[in-house]
Structure formats: structure tokens, C-alpha cells
Enzyme design. Sequence first.
Site, PDB file in Angstrom:
ATOM      1  N   GLU A  87      15.037   5.777  -5.774  1.00 57.77           N
ATOM      2  CA  GLU A  87      15.268   5.405  -7.160  1.00 57.77           C
ATOM      3  C   GLU A  87      13.702   6.017  -7.794  1.00 57.77           C
ATOM      4  O   GLU A  87      12.645   5.537  -7.104  1.00 57.77           O
ATOM      5  CB  GLU A  87      15.242   4.090  -7.302  1.00 57.77           C
ATOM      6  CG  GLU A  87      16.633   3.489  -7.243  1.00 57.77           C
ATOM      7  CD  GLU A  87      16.742   1.899  -7.610  1.00 57.77           C
ATOM      8  OE1 GLU A  87      17.810   1.477  -8.205  1.00 57.77           O
ATOM      9  OE2 GLU A  87      15.894   1.161  -6.981  1.00 57.77           O
ATOM     10  N   ASN A 133      18.952  -3.056  -6.936  1.00 56.25           N
ATOM     11  CA  ASN A 133      18.617  -4.720  -6.852  1.00 56.25           C
ATOM     12  C   ASN A 133      19.159  -5.649  -8.012  1.00 56.25           C
ATOM     13  O   ASN A 133      19.285  -6.742  -7.509  1.00 56.25           O
ATOM     14  CB  ASN A 133      17.122  -4.843  -6.450  1.00 56.25           C
ATOM     15  CG  ASN A 133      16.915  -4.558  -5.189  1.00 56.25           C
ATOM     16  OD1 ASN A 133      17.740  -4.501  -4.120  1.00 56.25           O
ATOM     17  ND2 ASN A 133      15.567  -4.175  -4.684  1.00 56.25           N
ATOM     18  N   SER A 143       9.707  -3.112  -4.420  1.00 57.62           N
ATOM     19  CA  SER A 143      11.202  -3.377  -4.879  1.00 57.62           C
ATOM     20  C   SER A 143      10.939  -4.029  -6.095  1.00 57.62           C
ATOM     21  O   SER A 143      12.136  -4.328  -6.797  1.00 57.62           O
ATOM     22  CB  SER A 143      11.666  -4.250  -3.771  1.00 57.62           C
ATOM     23  OG  SER A 143      11.609  -3.611  -2.561  1.00 57.62           O
ATOM     24  N   HIS A 153      11.042   4.422  -4.894  1.00 57.93           N
ATOM     25  CA  HIS A 153      11.746   3.438  -4.075  1.00 57.93           C
ATOM     26  C   HIS A 153      12.728   3.976  -3.198  1.00 57.93           C
ATOM     27  O   HIS A 153      14.008   4.244  -3.633  1.00 57.93           O
ATOM     28  CB  HIS A 153      12.511   2.367  -5.348  1.00 57.93           C
ATOM     29  CG  HIS A 153      12.937   1.184  -4.584  1.00 57.93           C
ATOM     30  ND1 HIS A 153      14.063   0.831  -4.860  1.00 57.93           N
ATOM     31  CD2 HIS A 153      12.440   0.395  -3.494  1.00 57.93           C
ATOM     32  CE1 HIS A 153      14.250  -0.451  -4.271  1.00 57.93           C
ATOM     33  NE2 HIS A 153      13.213  -0.759  -3.671  1.00 57.93           N
TER      34      HIS A 153
HETATM   35  P1  NAD Z   1       6.013  -4.443   6.360  1.00 56.57           P
HETATM   36  O1  NAD Z   1       5.451  -5.810   6.309  1.00 56.57           O
HETATM   37  O2  NAD Z   1       6.833  -3.917   7.327  1.00 56.57           O
HETATM   38  O3  NAD Z   1       4.905  -3.346   6.152  1.00 56.57           O
HETATM   39  C1  NAD Z   1       3.739  -3.333   5.581  1.00 56.57           C
HETATM   40  C2  NAD Z   1       2.504  -2.646   6.131  1.00 56.57           C
HETATM   41  O4  NAD Z   1       1.520  -2.547   5.315  1.00 56.57           O
HETATM   42  C3  NAD Z   1       2.130  -3.509   7.413  1.00 56.57           C
HETATM   43  O5  NAD Z   1       2.116  -2.915   8.670  1.00 56.57           O
HETATM   44  C4  NAD Z   1       0.748  -4.035   6.899  1.00 56.57           C
HETATM   45  O6  NAD Z   1      -0.250  -4.233   7.912  1.00 56.57           O
HETATM   46  C5  NAD Z   1       0.360  -2.919   6.126  1.00 56.57           C
HETATM   47  N1  NAD Z   1      -0.825  -2.973   5.084  1.00 56.57           N
HETATM   48  C6  NAD Z   1      -1.339  -4.193   4.454  1.00 56.57           C
HETATM   49  N2  NAD Z   1      -2.287  -3.818   3.670  1.00 56.57           N
HETATM   50  C7  NAD Z   1      -2.381  -2.365   3.793  1.00 56.57           C
HETATM   51  C8  NAD Z   1      -3.305  -1.714   2.907  1.00 56.57           C
HETATM   52  N3  NAD Z   1      -4.167  -2.348   2.098  1.00 56.57           N
HETATM   53  N4  NAD Z   1      -3.315  -0.220   3.384  1.00 56.57           N
HETATM   54  C9  NAD Z   1      -2.316  -0.029   4.105  1.00 56.57           C
HETATM   55  N5  NAD Z   1      -1.330  -0.690   4.874  1.00 56.57           N
HETATM   56  C10 NAD Z   1      -1.444  -1.918   4.539  1.00 56.57           C
HETATM   57  O7  NAD Z   1       6.765  -4.182   4.856  1.00 56.57           O
HETATM   58  P2  NAD Z   1       7.891  -3.289   4.286  1.00 56.57           P
HETATM   59  O8  NAD Z   1       9.194  -3.989   4.488  1.00 56.57           O
HETATM   60  O9  NAD Z   1       7.618  -1.891   4.998  1.00 56.57           O
HETATM   61  O10 NAD Z   1       7.677  -3.154   2.784  1.00 56.57           O
HETATM   62  C11 NAD Z   1       6.524  -2.410   2.017  1.00 56.57           C
HETATM   63  C12 NAD Z   1       6.939  -2.153   0.894  1.00 56.57           C
HETATM   64  O11 NAD Z   1       8.374  -1.403   0.785  1.00 56.57           O
HETATM   65  C13 NAD Z   1       7.053  -3.513  -0.189  1.00 56.57           C
HETATM   66  O12 NAD Z   1       6.627  -3.135  -1.418  1.00 56.57           O
HETATM   67  C14 NAD Z   1       8.567  -3.695  -0.324  1.00 56.57           C
HETATM   68  O13 NAD Z   1       9.061  -4.307  -1.223  1.00 56.57           O
HETATM   69  C15 NAD Z   1       9.216  -2.197  -0.124  1.00 56.57           C
HETATM   70  N6  NAD Z   1      10.676  -2.028   0.061  1.00 56.57           N
HETATM   71  C16 NAD Z   1      10.866  -2.833   1.360  1.00 56.57           C
HETATM   72  C17 NAD Z   1      12.356  -2.424   1.813  1.00 56.57           C
HETATM   73  C18 NAD Z   1      12.881  -3.361   3.028  1.00 56.57           C
HETATM   74  O14 NAD Z   1      13.809  -3.347   3.460  1.00 56.57           O
HETATM   75  N7  NAD Z   1      11.983  -3.801   3.800  1.00 56.57           N
HETATM   76  C19 NAD Z   1      13.111  -1.683   1.241  1.00 56.57           C
HETATM   77  C20 NAD Z   1      12.582  -0.912  -0.145  1.00 56.57           C
HETATM   78  C21 NAD Z   1      11.466  -1.310  -0.511  1.00 56.57           C
END
Ligand code: NAD
Length: 287
Positions: A154, A193, A121, A142
Amino acid sequence: MDIRKITVLGAGLMGHGIAQVAAQIGKYDVTMRDVERRFIDNGMNMIKDSLERFVKKSQMTEVEMNEILARIHTTLDLREAVSDADLIIEAIPENVELKRTTFKEADAWAPPHAIIASNTSSVSITELASATGRPEKVCGMHFFNPPQLMKLVEIIKGAKTSDETIQTITETAHKLGKETVLVKKDSPGFIVNRILIPALNEAAALHWEGVADRDDIDRAVKLGLNWPMGPLMLLDYIGADTTLAIAEVLAKEIDPKFHASPGLKQMVKAQLLGRKTGKGYYEWTQK
Ligand code: NAD
């Protein structure tokens, strides 16, 4: 380029949803990788729950559900996950160093033709691309939460991303049933965002300054701007900590005018983060 195999790194909130969409809508062969078995199991359970809801509503047969599940492979091993991927979508925690290390490792083991896309993000795509030897094949992809429902992707061009990469990712996102917009420059917050976070920050400021009560702020924006939910409730869904983190990136990287309001900072200091801590602007019970 023809994408046949997609690897999703991370089985969390976003990763499991992206993996599901890739297997269900795109009918791709998918590999989902996480660092511990319990995270993978949790991600797979969320996918199963979601598909079972389609079956219950007779929108999908059990045979179709099982075919989708059979298209999703899981592993803890990064090398195995990426070694025959055409497209790698990274959805691991929002931490630059962790992401850069993962990009470097994925680059070492993925086939030379593979594209590596990030669901970040706020981290710079150009910075992630520079951790690899293939910056022309790195871009932002994204998705929005939840990826199963939200229509938009995006697509972000890093400083060295090739037009061919952008074209392939655009076609792939369309195959996933998504609408795309192109972010031509790797600018923090991209489009959504950069508009949303200042709006949420202003709602927090209005509340903090006592200009209006919570319910009136939310009602005003719902009725006056036709938002499906008010900004303070949306802030609770996203999390005050996540909102603050993005506001700080916007202020640091683009313009100080994006600085977080004292009201937003106070919510984070008090751990009133929203749904994830059970209380933010609203009370969130277990259900
Ligand atoms: P999350 O914490 O729910 O999930 C992340 C996962 O990645 C965890 O299960 C963790 O164990 C795993 N992980 C850690 N290191 C790893 C590795 N080296 N290889 C593989 N897996 C690994 O996080 P999320 O909310 O799913 O966010 C993930 C990404 O998406 C972030 O960059 C976030 O900014 C982006 N994002 C989030 C949202 C949202 O609303 N949550 C929306 C758009 C984008």
C-alpha cells in the site's frame, strides 16, 4: 528519480524481509541498520535461511545466493546508513516518538534528493513527514508479512507528499515484484487494516459472547468467505495486542464504531496474545 541505493531501518520481522526483497528481486544495493549487533545478526541469519531454502530447492545457485548477500551491507550507525541512500524505508517499532526522532535524524544526514518511506501500519504519515524538512519526499510504503511472499504494497500519500515521490515509490515497488495500491489520503488503517481489524474484532466478539465456538467461527469464514485461514487463527498470528492497538487507533482517529470488543481486550489482559506468547485462541507449541 532513479533509485539505486536503498537503506532499510530496522532488521526485525519486516525490515529483514524488505532488505532481502530489495537485494534479491530488485537487485538493489541495500544497507540494513539496527541499534544492536545481535538484531542485525538475527536479521541476516533469517535472510540466509530464507535464501538457502531457494538453493536447496534448486531455485537459486549458491553463487546467486552469495551475490544477493554481498549486496546487503549492515551498520549500527544511522548517519553512515543514510548518507548515500536514494530511498530509506523505515521499519522500526510502532512508536510515534521513536519514529519521529528517527525521521528527524535521517532527514539531517540523508542527501536532499532521498525519499523517506515508512512501513508503519497505523502511525500518520503526515505526522512523520512533519518531523523532516522534506515532507514532499515522505510517504507510506506498507508491506505485508512476510514481505518475501506477500504481493501487496500500500502506498500512502501524506498531506504534502508530491506526485513525483508517489511515482518513484510505485515504480520501485514494481521493481520489487509487488503490486501496489494508492491510498490517496493518510487515513488510519489505510485500506487493508481498516477492513481486516474490524473483522477480527467481530470474530473475537462472537467468541466472547458465546455465539459460536472457536472452530465454527474459523470454519465459517474459511468456507463461507474463502479466507485461507479463519479470523481467530489470523488474530493469533498477528497478535491480540497488535490487533487491539490498531483497533484503538481506528476508534480514536476515525469513528468510535471501531472500538475494541471486551473479548479482544480480555485476551490482551490475560496475555493470551497468540503465537508470540504460546497461547491465544489456539495453543502454539515451540515448532
Ligand atoms: P520488530 O520489532 O520485529 O523490528 C523492529 C526492529 O527495529 C528491531 O530489530 C529494533 O531493534 C529495530 N530498531 C529500533 N529502533 C531503531 C532505530 N532507531 N533504527 C533502526 N532500527 C531500530 O517490528 P516489525 O514487526 O518488523 O515492525 C516494524 C514496522 O513495520 C512497524 O511500524 C509495524 O507496524 C510495521 N508492520 C508490521 C507488520 C507485521 O506483521 N509485523 C506488517 C506490516 C507493517
